[in-house]
Motif scaffolding. Structure first.
Motif, PDB file in Angstrom:
ATOM      1  N   PRO A   1      50.579  -7.796  87.749  1.00 40.02           N
ATOM      2  CA  PRO A   1      51.956  -7.299  87.721  1.00 40.02           C
ATOM      3  C   PRO A   1      52.263  -6.394  86.527  1.00 40.02           C
ATOM      4  CG  PRO A   1      51.938  -9.619  88.285  1.00 40.02           C
ATOM      5  CD  PRO A   1      50.542  -9.264  87.879  1.00 40.02           C
TER       6      PRO A   1
ATOM      7  N   ILE B   1      53.103   3.039  96.118  1.00 40.81           N
ATOM      8  CA  ILE B   1      53.347   1.647  95.737  1.00 40.81           C
ATOM      9  C   ILE B   1      52.792   0.711  96.811  1.00 40.81           C
ATOM     10  CG2 ILE B   1      55.123  -0.101  95.308  1.00 40.81           C
ATOM     11  CD1 ILE B   1      54.933   1.873  93.009  1.00 40.81           C
TER      12      ILE B   1
ATOM     13  N   TYR C   1      49.012  -4.424  92.283  1.00 43.24           N
ATOM     14  CA  TYR C   1      50.184  -4.873  91.538  1.00 43.24           C
ATOM     15  C   TYR C   1      50.323  -6.399  91.603  1.00 43.24           C
ATOM     16  CZ  TYR C   1      51.707  -0.012  91.182  1.00 43.24           C
ATOM     17  OH  TYR C   1      51.789   1.325  90.895  1.00 43.24           O
TER      18      TYR C   1
ATOM     19  N   GLN D   1      49.782  -2.167  96.501  1.00 45.67           N
ATOM     20  CA  GLN D   1      50.512  -3.425  96.359  1.00 45.67           C
ATOM     21  C   GLN D   1      49.587  -4.593  95.993  1.00 45.67           C
ATOM     22  OE1 GLN D   1      53.598  -4.074  99.221  1.00 45.67           O
ATOM     23  NE2 GLN D   1      53.336  -6.283  99.112  1.00 45.67           N
TER      24      GLN D   1
ATOM     25  N   TRP E   1      57.430  -7.912  87.407  1.00 48.00           N
ATOM     26  CA  TRP E   1      56.983  -7.708  86.017  1.00 48.00           C
ATOM     27  C   TRP E   1      58.208  -7.752  85.132  1.00 48.00           C
ATOM     28  CZ3 TRP E   1      58.668  -3.569  83.022  1.00 48.00           C
ATOM     29  CH2 TRP E   1      58.106  -3.490  81.724  1.00 48.00           C
TER      30      TRP E   1
ATOM     31  N   LEU F   1      50.902  -3.852  85.709  1.00 38.83           N
ATOM     32  CA  LEU F   1      50.781  -2.455  86.124  1.00 38.83           C
ATOM     33  C   LEU F   1      52.131  -1.853  86.494  1.00 38.83           C
ATOM     34  CD1 LEU F   1      47.532  -2.683  88.300  1.00 38.83           C
ATOM     35  CD2 LEU F   1      47.768  -1.662  86.030  1.00 38.83           C
ATOM     36  N   LEU F   2      53.106  -2.695  86.824  1.00 39.11           N
ATOM     37  CA  LEU F   2      54.449  -2.183  87.146  1.00 39.11           C
ATOM     38  C   LEU F   2      55.138  -1.586  85.923  1.00 39.11           C
ATOM     39  CD1 LEU F   2      55.816  -4.824  89.665  1.00 39.11           C
ATOM     40  CD2 LEU F   2      55.173  -2.462  90.124  1.00 39.11           C
TER      41      LEU F   2
END
Length: 146
Positions: free
Chosen positions: A93, A82, A89, A86, A142, A95-96
């Motif tokens: 977002p 993660i 992401y 980061q 997200w 992708l979360l």
């Protein structure tokens, strides 16, 4: 014991020179991704003695409003993965949702996650010692479409 031929000696010297050149270039201009020819900065740097220390975590909120820790046991995704992604992401977002999917796969009977967020807890440091104080910063969020 036999002596090396001229060609064998030249091959070994060439390989050694190439390895040393890669180490030099990687040390001066490389990043962690170039390891072992680049520096592994994780252990070669430190924060200034009065800067807060970051502690990144991933948490979710389920449909009942309960906050759920989305650590490796809960999702199968390591924290380092993660942290390493980061920036991706933050740029996207959505992708979360993959983290929410990984949680749902491991916990099919659990309430559905409606939010996943990456939170950094900044631990206070003074003169290189923890102060016992901290602040939380949500850096990526997200939310599931309802």
């Amino acid at each position: 014991m036999e002596n090396l031929t001229t060609r064998g000696r030249a091959t070994r010297l060439g390989a050694t020179a190439l390895g040393l050149a890669l180490l030099l270039v990687g040390t001066l201009w490389g990043s962690d991704d170039d390891f072992p020819f680049g520096p592994f900065r994780m252990y070669s740097t430190s924060n200034p003695p009065n800067d807060p220390a970051p502690d990144t975590r991933v948490e979710g909120v389920n449909s009942t409003g309960t906050v759920v820790d989305l650590d490796q046991d809960a999702t199968g995704i390591r924290r380092a993965e993660i942290e390493g992604q980061q920036a991706r992401y933050a740029a996207d977002p959505a992708l979360l949702a993959e983290v929410a999917d990984a949680y749902a796969e491991r916990h099919p009977d659990a309430a559905e996650l409606v939010e996943v967020r990456i939170v950094i807890r900044w631990h206070g440091i003074r003169a290189g010692r923890p102060t016992g104080r901290h602040t939380d910063e949500t850096v990526v969020r997200w939310q599931a479409s309802r």
